[in-house]
Design a protein around this motif. Structure first.
Motif, PDB file in Angstrom:
ATOM      1  N   ASP A 135      16.486  -4.969   0.607  1.00 33.16           N
ATOM      2  CA  ASP A 135      16.123  -4.313  -0.651  1.00 33.16           C
ATOM      3  C   ASP A 135      16.888  -3.003  -0.829  1.00 33.16           C
ATOM      4  O   ASP A 135      17.308  -2.673  -1.948  1.00 33.16           O
ATOM      5  N   LEU A 136      17.067  -2.268   0.268  1.00 33.02           N
ATOM      6  CA  LEU A 136      17.801  -1.003   0.191  1.00 33.02           C
ATOM      7  C   LEU A 136      19.245  -1.248  -0.235  1.00 33.02           C
ATOM      8  O   LEU A 136      19.802  -0.496  -1.050  1.00 33.02           O
ATOM      9  N   MET A 137      19.840  -2.312   0.275  1.00 35.93           N
ATOM     10  CA  MET A 137      21.200  -2.654  -0.123  1.00 35.93           C
ATOM     11  C   MET A 137      21.286  -2.855  -1.635  1.00 35.93           C
ATOM     12  O   MET A 137      22.184  -2.322  -2.305  1.00 35.93           O
ATOM     13  N   HIS A 138      20.339  -3.594  -2.185  1.00 37.32           N
ATOM     14  CA  HIS A 138      20.341  -3.841  -3.633  1.00 37.32           C
ATOM     15  C   HIS A 138      20.044  -2.567  -4.421  1.00 37.32           C
ATOM     16  O   HIS A 138      20.643  -2.341  -5.490  1.00 37.32           O
ATOM     17  N   GLU A 139      19.156  -1.722  -3.914  1.00 41.09           N
ATOM     18  CA  GLU A 139      18.865  -0.466  -4.607  1.00 41.09           C
ATOM     19  C   GLU A 139      20.087   0.452  -4.615  1.00 41.09           C
ATOM     20  O   GLU A 139      20.335   1.162  -5.602  1.00 41.09           O
ATOM     21  N   LEU A 140      20.843   0.434  -3.551  1.00 42.64           N
ATOM     22  CA  LEU A 140      22.077   1.225  -3.510  1.00 42.64           C
ATOM     23  C   LEU A 140      23.112   0.667  -4.489  1.00 42.64           C
ATOM     24  O   LEU A 140      23.832   1.436  -5.143  1.00 42.64           O
ATOM     25  N   MET A 141      23.177  -0.641  -4.600  1.00 39.04           N
ATOM     26  CA  MET A 141      24.090  -1.237  -5.569  1.00 39.04           C
ATOM     27  C   MET A 141      23.661  -0.891  -6.996  1.00 39.04           C
ATOM     28  O   MET A 141      24.504  -0.622  -7.862  1.00 39.04           O
ATOM     29  N   LYS A 142      22.354  -0.862  -7.250  1.00 36.62           N
ATOM     30  CA  LYS A 142      21.860  -0.465  -8.581  1.00 36.62           C
ATOM     31  C   LYS A 142      22.251   0.975  -8.895  1.00 36.62           C
ATOM     32  O   LYS A 142      22.686   1.297 -10.008  1.00 36.62           O
ATOM     33  N   ARG A 143      22.090   1.860  -7.908  1.00 37.12           N
ATOM     34  CA  ARG A 143      22.458   3.253  -8.122  1.00 37.12           C
ATOM     35  C   ARG A 143      23.981   3.351  -8.306  1.00 37.12           C
ATOM     36  O   ARG A 143      24.469   4.152  -9.104  1.00 37.12           O
ATOM     37  N   GLY A 144      24.696   2.537  -7.574  1.00 31.62           N
ATOM     38  CA  GLY A 144      26.147   2.503  -7.715  1.00 31.62           C
ATOM     39  C   GLY A 144      26.601   2.065  -9.089  1.00 31.62           C
ATOM     40  O   GLY A 144      27.646   2.493  -9.584  1.00 31.62           O
ATOM     41  N   GLU A 145      25.808   1.206  -9.738  1.00 36.79           N
ATOM     42  CA  GLU A 145      26.081   0.794 -11.119  1.00 36.79           C
ATOM     43  C   GLU A 145      26.075   2.003 -12.044  1.00 36.79           C
ATOM     44  O   GLU A 145      26.894   2.123 -12.947  1.00 36.79           O
ATOM     45  N   GLN A 146      25.139   2.901 -11.812  1.00 35.58           N
ATOM     46  CA  GLN A 146      24.991   4.076 -12.664  1.00 35.58           C
ATOM     47  C   GLN A 146      26.083   5.115 -12.409  1.00 35.58           C
ATOM     48  O   GLN A 146      26.505   5.818 -13.317  1.00 35.58           O
ATOM     49  N   LEU A 147      26.542   5.166 -11.159  1.00 43.85           N
ATOM     50  CA  LEU A 147      27.432   6.263 -10.764  1.00 43.85           C
ATOM     51  C   LEU A 147      28.874   5.825 -10.488  1.00 43.85           C
ATOM     52  O   LEU A 147      29.701   6.653 -10.116  1.00 43.85           O
ATOM     53  N   GLY A 148      29.151   4.534 -10.652  1.00 47.25           N
ATOM     54  CA  GLY A 148      30.522   4.064 -10.477  1.00 47.25           C
ATOM     55  C   GLY A 148      31.000   4.055  -9.045  1.00 47.25           C
ATOM     56  O   GLY A 148      32.161   4.365  -8.764  1.00 47.25           O
ATOM     57  N   TRP A 149      30.137   3.678  -8.118  1.00 51.61           N
ATOM     58  CA  TRP A 149      30.509   3.653  -6.706  1.00 51.61           C
ATOM     59  C   TRP A 149      31.391   2.442  -6.384  1.00 51.61           C
ATOM     60  O   TRP A 149      31.504   1.497  -7.172  1.00 51.61           O
ATOM     61  N   THR A 150      31.963   2.483  -5.189  1.00 55.41           N
ATOM     62  CA  THR A 150      32.728   1.355  -4.666  1.00 55.41           C
ATOM     63  C   THR A 150      32.056   0.849  -3.396  1.00 55.41           C
ATOM     64  O   THR A 150      31.325   1.582  -2.730  1.00 55.41           O
ATOM     65  N   ALA A 151      32.299  -0.418  -3.056  1.00 55.05           N
ATOM     66  CA  ALA A 151      31.656  -1.017  -1.889  1.00 55.05           C
ATOM     67  C   ALA A 151      32.633  -1.912  -1.143  1.00 55.05           C
ATOM     68  O   ALA A 151      33.561  -2.481  -1.733  1.00 55.05           O
ATOM     69  N   TYR A 152      32.401  -2.031   0.159  1.00 57.57           N
ATOM     70  CA  TYR A 152      33.194  -2.895   1.033  1.00 57.57           C
ATOM     71  C   TYR A 152      32.207  -3.737   1.831  1.00 57.57           C
ATOM     72  O   TYR A 152      31.221  -3.219   2.349  1.00 57.57           O
ATOM     73  N   LEU A 153      32.467  -5.046   1.930  1.00 59.33           N
ATOM     74  CA  LEU A 153      31.604  -5.956   2.678  1.00 59.33           C
ATOM     75  C   LEU A 153      32.336  -6.429   3.926  1.00 59.33           C
ATOM     76  O   LEU A 153      33.427  -7.011   3.839  1.00 59.33           O
ATOM     77  N   LEU A 154      31.726  -6.194   5.078  1.00 63.88           N
ATOM     78  CA  LEU A 154      32.320  -6.575   6.360  1.00 63.88           C
ATOM     79  C   LEU A 154      31.315  -7.377   7.163  1.00 63.88           C
ATOM     80  O   LEU A 154      30.218  -6.898   7.451  1.00 63.88           O
ATOM     81  N   GLY A 155      31.664  -8.611   7.514  1.00 68.16           N
ATOM     82  CA  GLY A 155      30.787  -9.380   8.386  1.00 68.16           C
ATOM     83  C   GLY A 155      30.537 -10.790   7.920  1.00 68.16           C
ATOM     84  O   GLY A 155      30.978 -11.208   6.852  1.00 68.16           O
ATOM     85  N   ALA A 156      29.811 -11.533   8.760  1.00 65.87           N
ATOM     86  CA  ALA A 156      29.454 -12.938   8.509  1.00 65.87           C
ATOM     87  C   ALA A 156      30.702 -13.827   8.520  1.00 65.87           C
ATOM     88  O   ALA A 156      31.819 -13.363   8.780  1.00 65.87           O
ATOM     89  N   ALA A 157      30.506 -15.102   8.228  1.00 68.89           N
ATOM     90  CA  ALA A 157      31.624 -16.045   8.159  1.00 68.89           C
ATOM     91  C   ALA A 157      32.407 -15.820   6.868  1.00 68.89           C
ATOM     92  O   ALA A 157      31.876 -15.293   5.893  1.00 68.89           O
ATOM     93  N   GLU A 158      33.655 -16.242   6.851  1.00 69.45           N
ATOM     94  CA  GLU A 158      34.534 -15.979   5.710  1.00 69.45           C
ATOM     95  C   GLU A 158      33.962 -16.514   4.402  1.00 69.45           C
ATOM     96  O   GLU A 158      33.900 -15.786   3.398  1.00 69.45           O
TER      97      GLU A 158
END
Length: 255
Positions: free
Chosen positions: A100-123
């Motif tokens: 849930d925290l991950m999604h809340e951070l993405m929501k806040r990022g929507e408002q503020l124009g943040w960038t994100a990088y995803l690292l992990g799991a299978a390709e």
């Protein structure tokens, strides 16, 4: 109640101590506000989403305990952590689940124009997770995607890829033994402001697995749902009764 001193941009955070692990007492909204300040600071902040298994691992492993002690923020992800804080008479505001925290951070990022990088799991999993997140949060620019199957020889390459991307948010989904120690060792090299281990979140986001129904989450039975879906988790889950016994013993002894 204690305070976790922090001079990296987020100020002091009220914490409760569970066997020496300082767990934030902030609710979800307050946590997101604190991490917004972390992004603004442009300094690295490791966020650990703690559950009983991780706390027990920290008690048995110097490297894991060091990662816990050096993390800028530890949130109460597991229902068992929330329960333990209650048992010790210093409760947290609420469970702050990493998913849930991950999604809340993405929501806040929507408002503020943040960038994100995803690292992990299978390709295929991380690529699908990135695609779905980009559709859900189109104003967050996903600046990098990489699977989690790499070892020490590839570390420099992976770190350089992330550093060049300069993400505001770096979500790391690796196995439980390497996820937090890897972040702790390299957070000052990565060039990301908020670095959070997200475990199996990419599997859920991609559609590979399902999360427990909300009713089970509210009843603090998400762990049981995951065990029912993945019986192979049983040996790992056996740590839970050990944790409960340890909490009850510590409560009884007043330590």
């Amino acid at each position: 109640m204690g305070l976790m001193p922090n001079n990296t941009g987020i100020g002091e955070v009220p914490v409760t101590s569970i066997f020496g692990v300082h767990v934030s007492k902030l609710n979800m909204s307050q946590t997101v506000d604190v991490l917004e300040a972390a992004v603004a600071s442009k300094k690295p902040h490791q966020v650990i989403t703690a559950n009983p298994i991780m706390i027990m691992a920290a008690l048995e492993s110097e490297e894991n305990m060091r990662a816990m002690s050096e993390a800028e923020l530890i949130v109460p992800d597991g229902a068992g952590v929330v329960w333990a804080a209650e048992q010790f008479g210093d409760p947290v505001a609420e469970r702050v689940a990493g998913f849930d925290l991950m999604h809340e951070l993405m929501k806040r990022g929507e408002q503020l124009g943040w960038t994100a990088y995803l690292l992990g799991a299978a390709e295929e999993v991380v690529q699908e997770a990135a695609s779905r997140l980009q559709k859900q949060y189109p104003k967050v620019r996903i600046v990098g995607v990489r699977n989690g199957y790499f070892g020490a020889p590839e570390n420099a390459e992976v770190i350089e890829s992330i550093r060049r991307a300069e993400p505001d948010l770096l979500f790391v989904a690796r196995d439980a033994k390497t996820q937090e120690p890897w972040i702790a060792r390299h957070k000052h090299e990565l060039g990301a402001s908020v670095i959070m281990g997200v475990g199996g979140s990419f599997d859920v986001i991609s559609g590979k697995t399902k999360r427990a129904p909300v009713a089970m989450q509210k009843m603090r039975l998400e762990w049981f749902y995951r065990l029912a879906k993945e019986p192979s988790r049983l040996p790992r889950m056996m740590v839970l009764p050990q944790f409960m016994r340890k909490v009850k013993k510590a409560k009884k002894s007043g330590k």
